[in-house]
Design a protein around this motif. Structure first.
Motif, PDB file in Angstrom:
ATOM      1  N   ILE A  24     -93.913-105.962  62.485  1.00 19.41           N
ATOM      2  CA  ILE A  24     -94.155-104.558  62.153  1.00 19.41           C
ATOM      3  C   ILE A  24     -95.081-104.489  60.948  1.00 19.41           C
ATOM      4  CG2 ILE A  24     -91.949-103.705  63.065  1.00 19.41           C
ATOM      5  CD1 ILE A  24     -91.034-103.428  60.137  1.00 19.41           C
ATOM      6  N   SER A  25     -95.799-103.382  60.835  1.00 18.58           N
ATOM      7  CA  SER A  25     -96.670-103.180  59.680  1.00 18.58           C
ATOM      8  C   SER A  25     -96.795-101.691  59.382  1.00 18.58           C
ATOM      9  CB  SER A  25     -98.052-103.785  59.927  1.00 18.58           C
ATOM     10  OG  SER A  25     -98.676-103.146  61.015  1.00 18.58           O
ATOM     11  N   ASN A  26     -97.019-101.392  58.126  1.00 22.05           N
ATOM     12  CA  ASN A  26     -97.285-100.032  57.655  1.00 22.05           C
ATOM     13  C   ASN A  26     -98.497-100.094  56.751  1.00 22.05           C
ATOM     14  OD1 ASN A  26     -94.881 -98.781  58.748  1.00 22.05           O
ATOM     15  ND2 ASN A  26     -93.736 -99.783  57.105  1.00 22.05           N
ATOM     16  N   GLU A  37     -97.753-103.115  54.258  1.00 22.47           N
ATOM     17  CA  GLU A  37     -96.400-103.652  54.297  1.00 22.47           C
ATOM     18  C   GLU A  37     -96.206-104.373  55.623  1.00 22.47           C
ATOM     19  OE1 GLU A  37     -93.792-100.501  51.661  1.00 22.47           O
ATOM     20  OE2 GLU A  37     -93.837-100.245  53.834  1.00 22.47           O
ATOM     21  N   PHE A  38     -95.584-105.534  55.568  1.00 21.35           N
ATOM     22  CA  PHE A  38     -95.323-106.320  56.764  1.00 21.35           C
ATOM     23  C   PHE A  38     -93.854-106.684  56.798  1.00 21.35           C
ATOM     24  CE2 PHE A  38     -99.727-107.120  55.561  1.00 21.35           C
ATOM     25  CZ  PHE A  38    -100.381-106.840  56.743  1.00 21.35           C
ATOM     26  N   GLY A  39     -93.280-106.679  57.986  1.00 17.31           N
ATOM     27  CA  GLY A  39     -91.873-107.020  58.103  1.00 17.31           C
ATOM     28  C   GLY A  39     -91.502-107.400  59.522  1.00 17.31           C
ATOM     29  N   ASN A  40     -90.202-107.409  59.756  1.00 18.37           N
ATOM     30  CA  ASN A  40     -89.683-107.796  61.064  1.00 18.37           C
ATOM     31  C   ASN A  40     -88.581-106.837  61.493  1.00 18.37           C
ATOM     32  OD1 ASN A  40     -90.428-110.582  59.603  1.00 18.37           O
ATOM     33  ND2 ASN A  40     -90.827-110.695  61.775  1.00 18.37           N
ATOM     34  N   HIS A  41     -88.510-106.634  62.810  1.00 22.79           N
ATOM     35  CA  HIS A  41     -87.372-105.906  63.358  1.00 22.79           C
ATOM     36  C   HIS A  41     -86.123-106.737  63.088  1.00 22.79           C
ATOM     37  CE1 HIS A  41     -90.584-103.938  65.755  1.00 22.79           C
ATOM     38  NE2 HIS A  41     -89.815-102.889  65.533  1.00 22.79           N
ATOM     39  N   PRO A  46     -80.202-103.463  65.844  1.00 25.76           N
ATOM     40  CA  PRO A  46     -81.280-102.752  66.547  1.00 25.76           C
ATOM     41  C   PRO A  46     -81.618-101.409  65.881  1.00 25.76           C
ATOM     42  CG  PRO A  46     -79.679-103.605  68.104  1.00 25.76           C
ATOM     43  CD  PRO A  46     -79.097-103.810  66.726  1.00 25.76           C
ATOM     44  N   GLY A  47     -82.894-101.107  65.864  1.00 20.88           N
ATOM     45  CA  GLY A  47     -83.346 -99.868  65.240  1.00 20.88           C
ATOM     46  C   GLY A  47     -83.587 -99.997  63.744  1.00 20.88           C
ATOM     47  N   ASN A  48     -83.379-101.172  63.201  1.00 24.20           N
ATOM     48  CA  ASN A  48     -83.601-101.412  61.774  1.00 24.20           C
ATOM     49  C   ASN A  48     -84.657-102.487  61.589  1.00 24.20           C
ATOM     50  OD1 ASN A  48     -81.456 -99.780  60.348  1.00 24.20           O
ATOM     51  ND2 ASN A  48     -80.214-100.913  61.819  1.00 24.20           N
ATOM     52  N   ALA A  49     -85.309-102.443  60.435  1.00 23.04           N
ATOM     53  CA  ALA A  49     -86.337-103.428  60.116  1.00 23.04           C
ATOM     54  C   ALA A  49     -86.229-103.808  58.647  1.00 23.04           C
ATOM     55  CB  ALA A  49     -87.722-102.862  60.409  1.00 23.04           C
ATOM     56  N   VAL A  50     -86.810-104.946  58.323  1.00 19.52           N
ATOM     57  CA  VAL A  50     -86.849-105.441  56.953  1.00 19.52           C
ATOM     58  C   VAL A  50     -88.314-105.618  56.560  1.00 19.52           C
ATOM     59  CG1 VAL A  50     -86.236-107.349  55.419  1.00 19.52           C
ATOM     60  CG2 VAL A  50     -84.658-106.657  57.232  1.00 19.52           C
TER      61      VAL A  50
END
Length: 84
Positions: A24-26, A37-41, A46-50
């Motif tokens: 994921i990225s923002n 910002e970069f992260g992972n599911h 489920p439905g959350n990310a870090v």
């Protein structure tokens, strides 16, 4: 000496360079900088990310990154089309 020659630098790549997978990225654009910002599911929730990494760049460097990424993606796409 040309402007292009002045902008060339040598970069050392450490043999223990860390590679990170991010799915994921923002991107946030301010008046003087761009924040990535970069992260992972989250696999077990489920439905959350870090968010794991936050990188801040000047607008000029962000434009340079965008142009180089676009060029690299176009080259990769052309190479894939030649393989078909």
């Amino acid at each position: 000496m040309s402007q292009q020659e002045e902008n060339k630098i040598s970069a050392y790549v450490s043999p223990d360079l860390e590679y990170c997978y991010r799915d994921i990225s923002n991107i946030f654009v301010g008046s003087n900088e761009v924040t990535f910002e970069f992260g992972n599911h989250h696999k077990s929730a489920p439905g959350n990310a870090v968010i794991n990494n936050r990188i801040v760049m000047s607008l000029g460097n962000a434009y340079d990154l965008q142009q180089r990424l676009q060029q690299a993606l176009m080259q990769a796409q052309q190479a894939m089309m030649k393989q078909e």
